[in-house]
Design an enzyme around this catalytic site. Structure first.
Site, mmCIF file in Angstrom:
data_model
loop_
_atom_site.group_PDB
_atom_site.id
_atom_site.type_symbol
_atom_site.label_atom_id
_atom_site.label_comp_id
_atom_site.label_asym_id
_atom_site.label_seq_id
_atom_site.Cartn_x
_atom_site.Cartn_y
_atom_site.Cartn_z
ATOM 1 C CE LYS A 157 8.796 -6.568 -4.885
ATOM 2 N NZ LYS A 157 7.827 -5.748 -3.755
ATOM 3 C CG ASP A 173 5.443 -7.627 -2.020
ATOM 4 O OD1 ASP A 173 4.334 -8.389 -1.823
ATOM 5 O OD2 ASP A 173 6.944 -7.303 -2.630
ATOM 6 C CE LYS A 178 6.398 -9.999 1.275
ATOM 7 N NZ LYS A 178 6.444 -8.719 0.309
ATOM 8 C CG ASP A 219 -7.074 -8.127 8.616
ATOM 9 O OD1 ASP A 219 -8.333 -9.447 9.837
ATOM 10 O OD2 ASP A 219 -6.708 -7.488 9.569
ATOM 11 N N PRO A 269 -10.389 -14.109 7.413
ATOM 12 C CG PRO A 269 -11.011 -16.345 7.939
ATOM 13 C CD PRO A 269 -11.060 -15.734 8.717
ATOM 14 C CB THR A 327 13.926 -14.749 2.404
ATOM 15 O OG1 THR A 327 13.539 -13.331 2.161
ATOM 16 C CG2 THR A 327 13.590 -15.825 1.287
ATOM 17 N NE ARG A 370 18.086 -2.840 -2.909
ATOM 18 C CZ ARG A 370 18.103 -3.110 -2.385
ATOM 19 N NH1 ARG A 370 19.297 -2.650 -1.582
ATOM 20 N NH2 ARG A 370 18.086 -4.719 -2.012
HETATM 21 O O1 C5P Z 1 16.415 -4.195 -5.139
HETATM 22 P P1 C5P Z 1 16.469 -4.978 -4.974
HETATM 23 O O2 C5P Z 1 16.865 -6.045 -5.951
HETATM 24 O O3 C5P Z 1 17.191 -5.738 -3.789
HETATM 25 O O4 C5P Z 1 14.827 -5.657 -5.046
HETATM 26 C C1 C5P Z 1 14.569 -6.685 -4.709
HETATM 27 C C2 C5P Z 1 12.954 -6.665 -4.583
HETATM 28 O O5 C5P Z 1 12.027 -7.918 -4.559
HETATM 29 C C3 C5P Z 1 12.439 -5.383 -3.273
HETATM 30 O O6 C5P Z 1 11.217 -4.810 -3.157
HETATM 31 C C4 C5P Z 1 12.400 -6.511 -1.431
HETATM 32 O O7 C5P Z 1 11.408 -5.986 -0.521
HETATM 33 C C5 C5P Z 1 11.691 -7.528 -2.651
HETATM 34 N N1 C5P Z 1 11.931 -9.262 -1.764
HETATM 35 C C6 C5P Z 1 13.387 -9.496 -1.458
HETATM 36 N N2 C5P Z 1 13.013 -10.923 -0.750
HETATM 37 C C7 C5P Z 1 12.069 -11.794 -0.634
HETATM 38 C C8 C5P Z 1 10.962 -10.855 -0.567
HETATM 39 C C9 C5P Z 1 11.108 -9.554 -1.662
HETATM 40 O O8 C5P Z 1 14.318 -8.932 -2.317
HETATM 41 N N3 C5P Z 1 12.307 -12.485 0.242
#
Ligand code: C5P
Length: 234
Positions: free
Chosen positions: A37, A64, A66, A69, A71, A119, A210
């Site tokens: 990603k 990613d 997102k 804007d 159409p 979220t 991570r």
């Molecule tokens: O490091 P970690 O496993 O927490 O990374 C999760 C990935 O998913 C990051 O790129 C983060 O921006 C993305 N993400 C998230 N929660 C969301 C939407 C996207 O952690 N609700």
């Protein structure tokens, strides 16, 4: 619809500040990872070339961005992303935006994932922004619209996977971040599931950052997660 190779269900989030660091990690991970990603941080430091490179090396890329804007702009931007060879692109789940993205991807193989409600938002954030609905109702409404408009899937927290699978049926791709192997450092993720739990709850793809990118042995960490996914598929 889930991929059959367990490796293809793990998407490693390249949340790194530079292309050099991303390339070094990709090199270390080798064949253990097939899907990456790339988000805004890396895109704004030259990451679009990396999308092309990874695609030409047989890796899949989830871009990613997102998008949201007018159409015309969403349609054209989606069309350019399809040219890059990405597999997944995120767009915000506003009907106009989703319809434009569906037009823009045309007959390409690009799959569109809708972001229902970020979220980081709770009911009071929605009220402050002028929405009458709370998070739960808005997520359900937008998820239904995403399916109707022809989106290929949704990004959602692991806790929402079970309910959304019931609501949307088997065809929608459910993609979830917030995954932590047992004993892993949670960081800023509050509501987490293990890879096995999320797969058993009905997730098709897991986005993992991570626990792999910050591991002393990233390849071993990735292999262990793939093993857990394989075991959960059964
Ligand atoms: O490091 P970690 O496993 O927490 O990374 C999760 C990935 O998913 C990051 O790129 C983060 O921006 C993305 N993400 C998230 N929660 C969301 C939407 C996207 O952690 N609700």
């Amino acid at each position: 619809m889930s991929a059959t190779d367990p490796r293809d269900r793990m998407i490693v989030a390249l949340d790194l500040p530079s292309i050099q660091e991303a390339e070094a990690l990709i090199e270390r991970l080798g064949d253990s990872v097939t899907f990456y990603k790339i988000g805004m941080e890396l895109v704004y430091s030259g990451g679009l070339d990396l999308v092309r490179q990874l695609s030409s090396r047989g890796k899949k890329v989830f871009l990613d961005l997102k998008l949201h804007d007018i159409p015309n702009t969403v349609e054209k931007a989606t069309s350019r992303v399809a040219d890059l060879g990405a597999t997944f692109l995120t767009v915000h789940a506003f009907p106009q935006t989703m319809k434009a993205a569906a037009l823009g991807r045309g007959k390409s193989s690009l799959k569109l994932l809708a972001v229902t409600v970020m979220t980081s938002y709770d009911d009071s954030d929605l009220a402050e922004a002028g929405y009458a609905m709370g998070v739960r109702d808005l997520v359900a409404r937008r998820a239904g619209q995403a399916k109707e408009i022809g989106m290929d899937g949704l990004i959602l927290s692991p806790e929402e996977v079970g309910a959304m699978r019931t609501l949307l049926g088997p065809e929608m791709n459910l993609v979830t971040p917030g995954i932590r192997p047992l004993g892993a450092f949670k960081g800023d993720q509050k509501r987490v599931m293990t890879p096995g739990e999320a797969i058993r709850a009905g997730a098709d793809y897991l986005v993992i950052g991570r626990p792999i990118t910050g591991a002393d042995q990233p390849k071993a960490a990735a292999d262990a997660i793939v093993d857990e996914i394989r075991a959960a598929i059964g």
